[in-house]
Design a protein around this motif. Sequence first.
Motif, mmCIF file in Angstrom:
data_model
loop_
_atom_site.group_PDB
_atom_site.id
_atom_site.type_symbol
_atom_site.label_atom_id
_atom_site.label_comp_id
_atom_site.label_asym_id
_atom_site.label_seq_id
_atom_site.Cartn_x
_atom_site.Cartn_y
_atom_site.Cartn_z
ATOM 1 N N ILE A 128 2.430 1.254 3.269
ATOM 2 C CA ILE A 128 1.441 0.318 2.653
ATOM 3 C C ILE A 128 0.819 -0.531 3.695
ATOM 4 O O ILE A 128 0.193 -0.538 4.194
ATOM 5 C CB ILE A 128 1.820 -0.515 0.907
ATOM 6 N N TRP A 171 5.532 6.252 -2.290
ATOM 7 C CA TRP A 171 5.059 4.378 -1.362
ATOM 8 C C TRP A 171 6.031 3.558 -0.773
ATOM 9 O O TRP A 171 6.887 3.555 -1.730
ATOM 10 C CB TRP A 171 3.802 4.106 -2.396
ATOM 11 N N TYR A 237 4.550 6.954 -9.908
ATOM 12 C CA TYR A 237 4.383 7.559 -8.542
ATOM 13 C C TYR A 237 5.560 6.917 -8.168
ATOM 14 O O TYR A 237 5.886 6.386 -8.705
ATOM 15 C CB TYR A 237 3.291 5.904 -8.367
#
Length: 481
Positions: A128, A171, A237
């Motif tokens: 990110i 992520w 996720y």
Amino acid sequence: MSVFRDDFLWGGACAANQFEGAWDAEGKGPSVPDMCTSGSHTTPRRVTRTIEPGVLYPSHEAVDFYHHYEEDIALFAEMGFKVFRTSINWTRIFPTGMEEEPNEAGLAFYDRVFDCCKKHGIEPLVTISHYEMPYALVEKYNGWEGREVIDLFMHYCQVIFARYEGKVRYWLTFNEINSGTMPFGAVLSTGTVRGYEGPMSVDQLPDNPQSRFQALHHQFVASAKAVKYAHEHYPDYKMGNMICFITSYPYTCDPADILACQQQMQMMNWFCSDVQVRGEYPYYSQRYFDEHGVTIHKEPGDDQILKEGVVDFYTFSYYMSNCITTHRDVEEVGGNVTRGFKNPYLKASDWGWQIDPKGLRYTLNEIYGRYGIPMMVVENGLGAYDKLEEDGSIHDDYRIDYLRQHIEEMREAVKDGVDLMGYTPWGCIDLVSASTGEMAKRYGFIYVDKYDDGTGDLSRRKKDSFAWYKKVIATNGEDLD
Ligand code: BGP
């Protein structure tokens, strides 16, 4: 049978600012690396507050993945990549980081990238924030020192989590978050360099541990909030951290060296992941803060959020190891974010990074022993000068050797019992070096015709390592010859 698990994630890693280029295309704002000039092994990059005319800023064009993504992802697929680690450039989505509405053109670009990965059966692993904070936030809040940045980051996360649902599952919150424990991290990671113009070198940067560690606290809170939010809203996720692991060895068996090395390992390698994996500041950090004049300002609820936002898996970069000593007569060596001392048993790269494959096995065992959660090596590789032959070939046997030895040691670590999910060597396609801003320091399986003076036609060529890595993946890490 392979020792690696059947679903082992073989792939490669890049970062938006180091390979996308198109730094001001379609509404994108400047991020910190866009304000960093090129440099070299001997001349540091400079941070500038405005874009100086006639000066080369290597992130501005980089290797133009922005316009070559289809060709590049097809090449990754040809090697058999299962995963592609890349990052989202925050300023493509929020040009200053402070907008309410995201920039649709930026969001659409990553839709195209992730759709293309999907078409080729490649799972994206998305960082990110990979050294890409909006430069406007440096000027306004002194980067992450400003607590306001937590909410701005959360807004960014909420937008991308929603937008890429169904396209991205893995992520990482902050790239090499522990670089904020070191002066070097003040530029690219914590952004605590408001008003600063000058060299980006370990010795010349003005250093302020108070602002770096306060900024780091805000990153911890932001990371934990993002993890918690993702877990609550997107149960599939998987959220990871990312540490720059520079394994330290005591240079001698002098107990003073053993202690110095332990302290270095604690604050440099363990501190951030102790917070992100165990959910609280480790016991040893308070004494360090007291002795370095650091006071962390926390708000009520911060400790609770750190507990609630622990990561699902641990990832790290591994390029080298260093020695630590209290003795004065030992030669210093370089590194990506910090320096150490020369290990007489190891050779170093042309950039002085000490090559230590066995250290990777040791490190994997140390990390797994401490945390016991799945791990992934998300950066590893040899930055080297490559020679483009007249017939267009590139014989990078030195890179194959480096990677082979590291994969062999990963294999040993898996046999030792560590839970390793995947491996994404750094710069799978040539890109701009983060520390020096050079193109000449190449890591890729794919050569890009781009040079330090900014010239080059950006054409792509397969190096010898391309076919080699393809075979490694095809045999799930069995055939390394
Ligand atoms: C890590 C960074 C990467 C990458 C790599 C290689 O510290 O996460 O962004 O650049 O190091 O370093 P360099 O580019 O300086 O050779």
